[in-house]
Enzyme design. Sequence first.
Site, PDB file in Angstrom:
ATOM      1  N   HIS A 106     -14.421 -12.629 -11.365  1.00 48.40           N
ATOM      2  CA  HIS A 106     -13.883 -12.522 -10.001  1.00 48.40           C
ATOM      3  C   HIS A 106     -13.503 -13.917  -9.481  1.00 48.40           C
ATOM      4  O   HIS A 106     -12.493 -14.083  -8.801  1.00 48.40           O
ATOM      5  CB  HIS A 106     -14.916 -11.907  -9.060  1.00 48.40           C
ATOM      6  CG  HIS A 106     -15.306 -10.503  -9.395  1.00 48.40           C
ATOM      7  ND1 HIS A 106     -16.520 -10.181  -9.940  1.00 48.40           N
ATOM      8  CD2 HIS A 106     -14.632  -9.334  -9.261  1.00 48.40           C
ATOM      9  CE1 HIS A 106     -16.601  -8.875 -10.118  1.00 48.40           C
ATOM     10  NE2 HIS A 106     -15.459  -8.327  -9.713  1.00 48.40           N
ATOM     11  N   HIS A 164     -18.873 -12.129 -10.363  1.00 48.96           N
ATOM     12  CA  HIS A 164     -19.179 -13.056 -11.455  1.00 48.96           C
ATOM     13  C   HIS A 164     -17.966 -13.972 -11.621  1.00 48.96           C
ATOM     14  O   HIS A 164     -17.001 -13.885 -10.853  1.00 48.96           O
ATOM     15  CB  HIS A 164     -19.495 -12.272 -12.735  1.00 48.96           C
ATOM     16  CG  HIS A 164     -18.504 -11.191 -13.039  1.00 48.96           C
ATOM     17  ND1 HIS A 164     -17.211 -11.456 -13.425  1.00 48.96           N
ATOM     18  CD2 HIS A 164     -18.597  -9.835 -12.968  1.00 48.96           C
ATOM     19  CE1 HIS A 164     -16.568 -10.327 -13.613  1.00 48.96           C
ATOM     20  NE2 HIS A 164     -17.378  -9.313 -13.328  1.00 48.96           N
TER      21      HIS A 164
END
Length: 285
Positions: free
Chosen positions: A31, A28
């Site tokens: 990251h 997501h």
Amino acid sequence: MRIVEDPKELLAADLAGSAFVPTMGALHDGHGSLVKRAREGGRPIVVSIFVNPTQFGPNEDYARYPRTLEADCALLEPLGAAAVFLPSVETMYPEGLAAAMEAAGDPSRTPLPAVAREPRLEDACRPGHFGGVALVVGRLFDLVQPSAAFFGEKDYQQLRLIENMVEADRARYGALRVVPCPTIRESNGLAMSSRNRYLAPDQRELALGLSRALQVAHSAQRVETAERLMRDTLDAHGLETEYAVVRDARSLMPVAGFERPTRALIAARLGATRLIDNAPMTVWR
Ligand code: PAF
């Protein structure tokens, strides 16, 4: 962007000394922010995706942990990752999974720093978890040989574990830099997490209890007040508190006041889903 399964290929591709972002996939924007931070050093970026069985307890979500490789690669490619490293269980644990599980739980083979043994927070709620994290991250560092590795503050206790682990074994990890990166939140405050995918729409509203609890605690003048306000807020959202505490930001041990930097840390359950969050208490005085 290369997809690499064999670690020898990483070294052959001259990716040693990379900026490394270890993940378990289900990526997501949190990251994404680690990759963007990793980009700043100008080194090639290696992202690993490995759902690590040794860090899950027997009743945890290893089997149902989201595996979304195609979407993960679609997120990484435009961010400029040089390689995605997808090791197999056999690559990470050539001794076999049962033996690796044993090694993860054996302090003589996987020593854990005090910060991952003594606070009685994640270490107590998820016995064996930090052993599995330390084992896999150490091995990932050995295989990837990065010059810097990026970890989100969302998993603050994990971050402190890795920082201490690397510091305690410079013979193994050389000059590797562990770089903490701030938690990324949805606009409503919910900390981004792969496990948010487990939440039904009405549960997403209740999950806001964690970030709201951190917010109300922030202005408290006393540790006990902050902890009570957090528990009350979690209760009001129907969340089952595992812990809601203010701790020393470095040792993660209990504090009596705000003389030194402290961190508020929460773990709470919403049905079958376990959520964690944390924030600095900036008001030390
Ligand atoms: O934070 C995670 O995603 C994992 O714990 C890590 C660091 C990739 C080790 O499996």
